[in-house]
Design an enzyme around this catalytic site. Structure first.
Site, PDB file in Angstrom:
ATOM      1  N   LEU A  16       0.821  -1.214   0.000  1.00 40.57           N
ATOM      2  CA  LEU A  16       0.000   0.000   0.000  1.00 40.57           C
ATOM      3  C   LEU A  16       0.856   1.266   0.000  1.00 40.57           C
ATOM      4  CD1 LEU A  16      -2.979  -0.649   2.459  1.00 40.57           C
ATOM      5  CD2 LEU A  16      -3.088  -0.261  -0.006  1.00 40.57           C
ATOM      6  N   GLY A  17       2.122   1.115   0.339  1.00 40.51           N
ATOM      7  CA  GLY A  17       2.992   2.288   0.394  1.00 40.51           C
ATOM      8  C   GLY A  17       3.195   2.825   1.792  1.00 40.51           C
ATOM      9  N   GLY A  19       5.859   2.636   3.552  1.00 35.80           N
ATOM     10  CA  GLY A  19       7.163   3.278   3.611  1.00 35.80           C
ATOM     11  C   GLY A  19       7.147   4.686   3.049  1.00 35.80           C
ATOM     12  N   THR A 188     -15.955   1.100   1.789  1.00 36.25           N
ATOM     13  CA  THR A 188     -15.245   1.289   3.059  1.00 36.25           C
ATOM     14  C   THR A 188     -15.185   0.023   3.910  1.00 36.25           C
ATOM     15  OG1 THR A 188     -17.239   1.974   4.268  1.00 36.25           O
ATOM     16  CG2 THR A 188     -16.011   3.694   3.102  1.00 36.25           C
ATOM     17  N   PRO A 190     -13.711  -2.965   3.556  1.00 36.31           N
ATOM     18  CA  PRO A 190     -12.386  -3.533   3.849  1.00 36.31           C
ATOM     19  C   PRO A 190     -11.645  -2.766   4.943  1.00 36.31           C
ATOM     20  CG  PRO A 190     -12.743  -3.438   1.482  1.00 36.31           C
ATOM     21  CD  PRO A 190     -13.870  -2.685   2.115  1.00 36.31           C
ATOM     22  N   LYS A 239      -4.691   9.562  -2.401  1.00 43.71           N
ATOM     23  CA  LYS A 239      -4.960   9.013  -3.731  1.00 43.71           C
ATOM     24  C   LYS A 239      -3.655   8.749  -4.477  1.00 43.71           C
ATOM     25  CE  LYS A 239      -5.286  13.527  -6.013  1.00 43.71           C
ATOM     26  NZ  LYS A 239      -6.100  14.396  -6.874  1.00 43.71           N
ATOM     27  N   CYS A 379      29.585  -1.218  -9.359  1.00 45.64           N
ATOM     28  CA  CYS A 379      29.969  -2.477  -8.720  1.00 45.64           C
ATOM     29  C   CYS A 379      30.344  -3.512  -9.789  1.00 45.64           C
ATOM     30  CB  CYS A 379      28.851  -2.960  -7.791  1.00 45.64           C
ATOM     31  SG  CYS A 379      29.390  -4.220  -6.608  1.00 45.64           S
ATOM     32  N   GLY A 381      29.173  -3.647 -12.606  1.00 44.52           N
ATOM     33  CA  GLY A 381      29.260  -2.855 -13.830  1.00 44.52           C
ATOM     34  C   GLY A 381      30.653  -2.308 -14.073  1.00 44.52           C
ATOM     35  N   MET A 382      31.418  -2.049 -13.006  1.00 43.64           N
ATOM     36  CA  MET A 382      32.818  -1.651 -13.158  1.00 43.64           C
ATOM     37  C   MET A 382      33.671  -2.855 -13.520  1.00 43.64           C
ATOM     38  SD  MET A 382      35.590   0.033 -10.495  1.00 43.64           S
ATOM     39  CE  MET A 382      36.449  -1.483 -10.036  1.00 43.64           C
ATOM     40  N   HIS A 515      28.472   1.878  -4.614  1.00 44.55           N
ATOM     41  CA  HIS A 515      27.071   2.071  -5.008  1.00 44.55           C
ATOM     42  C   HIS A 515      26.651   3.521  -4.756  1.00 44.55           C
ATOM     43  CE1 HIS A 515      25.803  -2.154  -5.739  1.00 44.55           C
ATOM     44  NE2 HIS A 515      26.833  -2.420  -4.937  1.00 44.55           N
ATOM     45  N   GLU A 517      24.239   5.122  -5.935  1.00 42.11           N
ATOM     46  CA  GLU A 517      22.778   5.312  -5.918  1.00 42.11           C
ATOM     47  C   GLU A 517      22.229   5.430  -4.503  1.00 42.11           C
ATOM     48  OE1 GLU A 517      23.255   0.716  -6.267  1.00 42.11           O
ATOM     49  OE2 GLU A 517      24.354   2.540  -6.793  1.00 42.11           O
TER      50      GLU A 517
END
Length: 546
Positions: A16-17, A19, A188, A190, A239, A379, A381-382, A515, A517
């Site tokens: 559901l999100g 986090g 509503t 649930p 939403k 990583c 990729g290098m 990393h 990212e």
């Protein structure tokens, strides 16, 4: 400092999100001048996600102190300035491991070890320790209410609610409010059943975050308030949006932060979300588009590269371009050749483990090198870029990593226990037989070569980046590779390990063993990703002029 705790649970369905909602609330509270941290409690039995398949669990996010954690901690760091550490994520497996270790030592003086109180006490201790030194600690409970695995965590936060009191705890529950097209209305029921389930184990939610594909009508919010025994102003409609970075403003517009501040009797300024408004504006108003080919092994689940995906988007914001990511299975490159790499503005090869698809990644690096296409290796990729260069430029035809071919005559990449010392002797180092916890992990200092593209990107002679790997460049072949034209633009703090490589006569061919990212954020971006996307944009413009 007295820490207040917000406990975030989820019901009806998973994903559901929680986090994102937790991180968005944290961003608003931080914008009000509060010191906020976020914790994730995962109900699975694994000690940590370090050895879990990325196709099942998504990426493993590495913290500064080297903890292998849930990908939600990446969301947390992208939304707030607080850096996560190993105290911000723990699992059922970790709790049981620590309790059993204490039992073996005799710490419990012969007592019968039970879920209540021993497991729940251990959970509470970790929650309280993780919140120390912060005004507010948001604690996300993984899983869905009703799952048997989550019960010890739910019981623990129920107890904390009683022990700390209402002025220091708040329970926030995310539910799904689906829209039924046939009926033409949202449902509503649930949500009502999810709250009923939560209340049956002793937790009464103070705030409901109602997820759906549209805003919840006022009359339905009133209905949810009535049947779930929650104040109407505490029924928040969340939403679907086209950008997760719009969620802080969406929650603030409904007064969620004000509700929290008043509940905890906190004195703080109004929230300043101007930085987030700027992010949203940049995202909505690009001046162009670039197509980045991500050549990977786990592309069937984009969450396996979640932080890389987000970092590319952040770099797009900084360069005022929209970044479209084309996911390319490295095995497809092996089967079809470079035809699947045509039409790209840049190639990124992310990290990964195992032999499957590695030759496709090597081919991708070769294609980028030979066609002056911007290349960014992370990583593995290098390592594949170095292997490709060794094979096709430095004259080491069968060069490889010992991860994939232990009999290779040119082991240009070797296991950490197989490093070659400065005299050329093979140095064997001890390594535990278990896979978990045996990697080079966490933030490490990297010295940058003056005048290199890496130094230009970072605007300095050093950087600190996070690592997660078992294999390193074999120094035995370093001089030969340098003579062939490879630039070793980054070295470890003791200058003994290769951290970055690049090509001199190439528009942008840069790769790092770390990393980057993990440290990119929508507000600040990351120097290497920004440089890569800028090079991709420049490459596209050169192509258009031809």
């Amino acid at each position: 400092m007295t820490t207040r705790y917000i406990f975030v649970t989820g019901g009806v369905v998973s994903s559901l999100g929680k986090g994102i909602a937790a991180a968005s609330l944290a961003a608003i509270l931080e914008a009000r001048g509060l010191n906020v941290t976020i914790m994730k409690l995962d109900p699975y039995i694994n000690v940590d996600p370090g050895t879990m398949s990325p196709t099942q669990h998504g990426e493993v996010f590495v913290t500064e102190d080297g903890a292998e954690t849930d990908l939600d901690l990446g969301h947390y760091e992208r939304f707030i300035r607080t850096k996560m550490n190993r105290r911000n994520n723990f699992t059922t497996g970790r709790i049981y491991e620590e309790v059993l270790r204490k039992e073996r030592r005799g710490d419990y003086l012969g007592a019968t070890i039970q879920v209540i109180p021993h497991i729940t006490n251990a959970i509470k201790e970790k929650v309280l320790a993780g919140g120390e030194g912060h005004d507010v600690a948001i604690v996300e409970i993984g899983g869905t209410v009703g799952d048997i695995e989550s019960l010890p965590f739910l019981e623990s936060i129920r107890q904390l609610g009683v022990e700390l009191g209402r002025d220091r705890t708040l329970f926030m529950h995310l539910t799904l409010v689906p829209f039924l097209g046939a009926a033409g209305e949202v449902k509503t029921k649930p949500t009502q059943h999810s709250v009923k389930e939560l209340r049956s184990i002793g937790i009464a939610p103070d705030v409901l975050i109602c997820r759906g594909d549209r805003a919840i009508p006022a009359n339905e919010r009133a209905k949810i308030s009535l049947f779930c025994n929650v104040e109407e102003r505490a029924v928040i409609s969340l939403k679907d949006v086209d950008s997760i970075y719009k969620i802080p403003a969406l929650l603030r517009s409904q007064g969620l932060d004000e509700l929290v501040v008043k509940r905890f009797s906190l004195t703080c300024r109004e929230a300043d979300l101007s930085e987030w408004e700027n992010v949203i504006y940049q995202e909505a108003n690009p001046n162009g588009e670039v197509v980045i080919g991500m050549v990977g092994k786990y592309i069937e689940l984009p969450d396996a590269y979640k932080s890389v995906n987000e970092a590319l988007k952040h770099a797009g914001l900084k360069n005022r371009v929209s970044v479209t990511i084309k996911y390319i299975d490295s095995q497809t490159v092996e089967a079809k050749g470079d035809e699947v790499l045509q039409g790209l503005d840049g190639i990124l090869v992310p990290g990964g483990f195992g032999e499957r698809g590695v030759e496709g990644k090597i081919l991708a690096a070769k294609f980028a090198r030979e066609n002056n296409l911007p290349y960014f290796g992370i990583c593995l990729g290098m390592q594949v870029a170095l292997i490709e260069f060794a094979r096709n430029v430095a004259g080491m035809a069968d060069a490889h990593s010992t991860e994939f071919n232990k009999a290779t005559p040119f082991p240009v990449v070797g296991l950490i226990t197989e490093w070659v010392d400065e005299e050329g002797n093979v140095e064997q180092r001890h390594e535990a037989s278990d896979l978990g916890g045996t990697m080079r992990l966490g933030a490490q200092l990297c010295h940058l070569l003056e005048g290199s593209k890496a130094a230009q990107a970072y605007k300095g002679n050093s950087c600190v980046e996070r690592h997660r790997h078992r294999y390193e460049v074999n120094n035995k072949y370093k001089e030969r590779l340098e003579q062939a034209g490879l630039v070793f633009s980054g070295l470890s703090s003791d200058r003994k390990l290769v951290e970055m490589i690049e090509l001199k006569d190439h528009p942008w061919f840069v790769a790092g063993q770390f990393h980057p990212e993990f440290t990119s954020t929508p507000r600040d971006g990351h120097p290497l990703f920004e440089g890569f996307v800028a090079a991709a944009s420049a490459h596209q413009k050169r192509d258009l002029k031809k």
